[in-house]
Design a protein around this motif. Structure first.
Motif, PDB file in Angstrom:
ATOM      1  N   ASN A  14      45.579 131.176  15.490  1.00 34.68           N
ATOM      2  CA  ASN A  14      45.085 129.801  15.462  1.00 34.68           C
ATOM      3  C   ASN A  14      46.139 128.857  14.877  1.00 34.68           C
ATOM      4  O   ASN A  14      46.291 127.722  15.345  1.00 34.68           O
ATOM      5  CB  ASN A  14      43.778 129.711  14.683  1.00 34.68           C
ATOM      6  CG  ASN A  14      43.277 128.282  14.534  1.00 34.68           C
ATOM      7  OD1 ASN A  14      43.182 127.760  13.428  1.00 34.68           O
ATOM      8  ND2 ASN A  14      42.988 127.617  15.638  1.00 34.68           N
ATOM      9  N   ARG A  18      47.659 125.579  16.607  1.00 32.70           N
ATOM     10  CA  ARG A  18      47.627 124.247  15.992  1.00 32.70           C
ATOM     11  C   ARG A  18      49.005 123.626  15.908  1.00 32.70           C
ATOM     12  O   ARG A  18      49.162 122.419  15.985  1.00 32.70           O
ATOM     13  CB  ARG A  18      47.059 124.356  14.572  1.00 32.70           C
ATOM     14  CG  ARG A  18      45.607 124.017  14.469  1.00 32.70           C
ATOM     15  CD  ARG A  18      45.186 124.037  13.030  1.00 32.70           C
ATOM     16  NE  ARG A  18      45.065 125.386  12.532  1.00 32.70           N
ATOM     17  CZ  ARG A  18      45.104 125.727  11.252  1.00 32.70           C
ATOM     18  NH1 ARG A  18      45.294 124.796  10.323  1.00 32.70           N
ATOM     19  NH2 ARG A  18      44.964 126.970  10.877  1.00 32.70           N
ATOM     20  N   GLU A  19      49.999 124.482  15.700  1.00 29.49           N
ATOM     21  CA  GLU A  19      51.366 123.975  15.543  1.00 29.49           C
ATOM     22  C   GLU A  19      52.116 123.902  16.868  1.00 29.49           C
ATOM     23  O   GLU A  19      53.284 123.528  16.901  1.00 29.49           O
ATOM     24  CB  GLU A  19      52.123 124.864  14.547  1.00 29.49           C
ATOM     25  CG  GLU A  19      51.545 124.768  13.141  1.00 29.49           C
ATOM     26  CD  GLU A  19      52.323 125.596  12.125  1.00 29.49           C
ATOM     27  OE1 GLU A  19      53.040 126.531  12.544  1.00 29.49           O
ATOM     28  OE2 GLU A  19      52.197 125.292  10.925  1.00 29.49           O
ATOM     29  N   THR A 101      32.515 122.140  15.972  1.00 28.60           N
ATOM     30  CA  THR A 101      32.000 120.822  15.600  1.00 28.60           C
ATOM     31  C   THR A 101      31.573 120.070  16.864  1.00 28.60           C
ATOM     32  O   THR A 101      31.991 120.417  17.969  1.00 28.60           O
ATOM     33  CB  THR A 101      33.074 120.005  14.846  1.00 28.60           C
ATOM     34  OG1 THR A 101      34.225 119.884  15.695  1.00 28.60           O
ATOM     35  CG2 THR A 101      33.475 120.680  13.537  1.00 28.60           C
ATOM     36  N   TYR A 184      35.212 126.141  14.759  1.00 26.06           N
ATOM     37  CA  TYR A 184      36.391 125.490  15.335  1.00 26.06           C
ATOM     38  C   TYR A 184      36.206 123.975  15.221  1.00 26.06           C
ATOM     39  O   TYR A 184      35.172 123.438  15.622  1.00 26.06           O
ATOM     40  CB  TYR A 184      36.552 125.883  16.805  1.00 26.06           C
ATOM     41  CG  TYR A 184      37.615 125.093  17.526  1.00 26.06           C
ATOM     42  CD1 TYR A 184      38.941 125.117  17.100  1.00 26.06           C
ATOM     43  CD2 TYR A 184      37.299 124.304  18.628  1.00 26.06           C
ATOM     44  CE1 TYR A 184      39.920 124.376  17.746  1.00 26.06           C
ATOM     45  CE2 TYR A 184      38.271 123.569  19.285  1.00 26.06           C
ATOM     46  CZ  TYR A 184      39.580 123.620  18.844  1.00 26.06           C
ATOM     47  OH  TYR A 184      40.548 122.883  19.485  1.00 26.06           O
ATOM     48  N   LYS A 185      37.208 123.327  14.654  1.00 26.08           N
ATOM     49  CA  LYS A 185      37.134 121.882  14.464  1.00 26.08           C
ATOM     50  C   LYS A 185      37.875 121.179  15.602  1.00 26.08           C
ATOM     51  O   LYS A 185      39.100 121.297  15.714  1.00 26.08           O
ATOM     52  CB  LYS A 185      37.718 121.508  13.105  1.00 26.08           C
ATOM     53  CG  LYS A 185      36.950 122.169  11.957  1.00 26.08           C
ATOM     54  CD  LYS A 185      37.671 122.021  10.633  1.00 26.08           C
ATOM     55  CE  LYS A 185      36.896 122.746   9.533  1.00 26.08           C
ATOM     56  NZ  LYS A 185      37.620 122.735   8.246  1.00 26.08           N
ATOM     57  N   ASP A 187      38.523 118.260  15.907  1.00 26.66           N
ATOM     58  CA  ASP A 187      39.467 117.327  15.311  1.00 26.66           C
ATOM     59  C   ASP A 187      40.464 118.135  14.477  1.00 26.66           C
ATOM     60  O   ASP A 187      40.123 118.624  13.414  1.00 26.66           O
ATOM     61  CB  ASP A 187      38.691 116.338  14.435  1.00 26.66           C
ATOM     62  CG  ASP A 187      39.618 115.361  13.733  1.00 26.66           C
ATOM     63  OD1 ASP A 187      40.822 115.330  14.064  1.00 26.66           O
ATOM     64  OD2 ASP A 187      39.134 114.633  12.847  1.00 26.66           O
ATOM     65  N   GLY A 188      41.666 118.325  14.969  1.00 27.67           N
ATOM     66  CA  GLY A 188      42.681 119.055  14.207  1.00 27.67           C
ATOM     67  C   GLY A 188      42.954 120.456  14.731  1.00 27.67           C
ATOM     68  O   GLY A 188      44.052 120.972  14.590  1.00 27.67           O
ATOM     69  N   GLY A 189      41.924 121.092  15.321  1.00 28.35           N
ATOM     70  CA  GLY A 189      42.169 122.391  15.960  1.00 28.35           C
ATOM     71  C   GLY A 189      42.074 123.596  15.064  1.00 28.35           C
ATOM     72  O   GLY A 189      42.377 124.715  15.485  1.00 28.35           O
ATOM     73  N   GLU A 190      41.633 123.396  13.809  1.00 31.38           N
ATOM     74  CA  GLU A 190      41.539 124.555  12.909  1.00 31.38           C
ATOM     75  C   GLU A 190      40.319 125.403  13.209  1.00 31.38           C
ATOM     76  O   GLU A 190      39.220 124.869  13.438  1.00 31.38           O
ATOM     77  CB  GLU A 190      41.463 124.090  11.448  1.00 31.38           C
ATOM     78  CG  GLU A 190      41.412 125.262  10.456  1.00 31.38           C
ATOM     79  CD  GLU A 190      40.961 124.864   9.052  1.00 31.38           C
ATOM     80  OE1 GLU A 190      40.937 125.739   8.183  1.00 31.38           O
ATOM     81  OE2 GLU A 190      40.619 123.676   8.836  1.00 31.38           O
ATOM     82  N   GLU A 192      38.156 127.547  11.083  1.00 29.45           N
ATOM     83  CA  GLU A 192      37.919 127.880   9.670  1.00 29.45           C
ATOM     84  C   GLU A 192      37.043 129.124   9.609  1.00 29.45           C
ATOM     85  O   GLU A 192      35.906 129.115  10.094  1.00 29.45           O
ATOM     86  CB  GLU A 192      37.207 126.707   8.968  1.00 29.45           C
ATOM     87  CG  GLU A 192      36.811 127.010   7.523  1.00 29.45           C
ATOM     88  CD  GLU A 192      35.765 126.025   6.999  1.00 29.45           C
ATOM     89  OE1 GLU A 192      35.777 124.839   7.404  1.00 29.45           O
ATOM     90  OE2 GLU A 192      34.922 126.455   6.198  1.00 29.45           O
TER      91      GLU A 192
END
Ligand SMILES: [Zn+2]
Length: 195
Positions: A14, A18-19, A101, A184-185, A187-190, A192
């Motif tokens: 993940n 994200r990066e 989310t 999974y968010k 917004d941001g792609g994390e 958690e």
């Protein structure tokens, strides 16, 4: 790999996503390598949402994860059977229930949406609404509340899996697998992972 190592590898995937540093997936090579057998390390239950494709978010290729998808990531007998196959027969070490989310299914449950077979599916999410302790507007328009219910729904799915699958429950009790929640968010792609 141990269950904890599998979870760490999913987190690393993940992070790469994200990066923007995803692996160079050679899908044809992965297809060839997995043709005669598969050794996925995890089985995932996630939502059908088009914005939350588990393999992409976790930077996993062909042959690396089993995937169940249903709106609102709730368990049922067939999904439990699939998870039992994955863990007891095919060697997966981790069960991940991954919600997200802004989930439309959670919103639909809060708004009491009704439509054909969807009504029954949303009914499976509804207990999470009552279970969610939340000060403030408890409506489908309040994204903060929707996400709070999504988290409760993930936890209740974890409980449901343990209660309704003695097979998975025993594997977890014996330390052979871990059953974990994650969100999974958008917004941001994390992704958690719940501790
Ligand atoms: Zn969703």
């Amino acid at each position: 790999m141990t269950p904890d190592e599998v979870i760490e590898s999913l987190k690393s995937g993940n992070l790469r996503f994200r990066e923007g540093k995803m692996k160079q997936h050679d899908y044809l090579a992965q297809k060839r390598a997995s043709q005669k057998g598969q050794y996925p390390s995890a089985v995932i239950l996630s939502c059908i949402d088009s914005r939350a494709p588990a393999e992409i978010l976790l930077d996993a290729g062909i042959g690396e994860t089993f995937n169940n998808r249903v709106a609102g990531n709730v368990q049922n007998e067939d999904i439990l059977g699939s998870m039992e196959f994955a863990c007891a027969l095919a060697g997966a070490k981790v069960v991940v229930v991954m919600g997200h989310t802004s989930c439309g299914a959670v919103k639909g449950a809060i708004a009491n949406a009704e439509l054909g077979n969807l009504t029954g599916l949303l009914n499976k999410i509804k207990p999470a609404i009552a279970e969610t302790v939340y000060e403030g507007e408890r409506t489908a328009d309040n994204y903060d509340f929707v996400d709070a219910v999504a988290r409760t729904n993930i936890k209740m799915t974890l409980t449901g899996i343990r209660q309704q699958s003695p097979v998975l429950n025993k594997l977890e009790q014996d330390g052979k697998i871990k059953i974990v929640g994650a969100i999974y968010k958008l917004d941001g792609g994390e992704v958690e992972f719940f501790s």
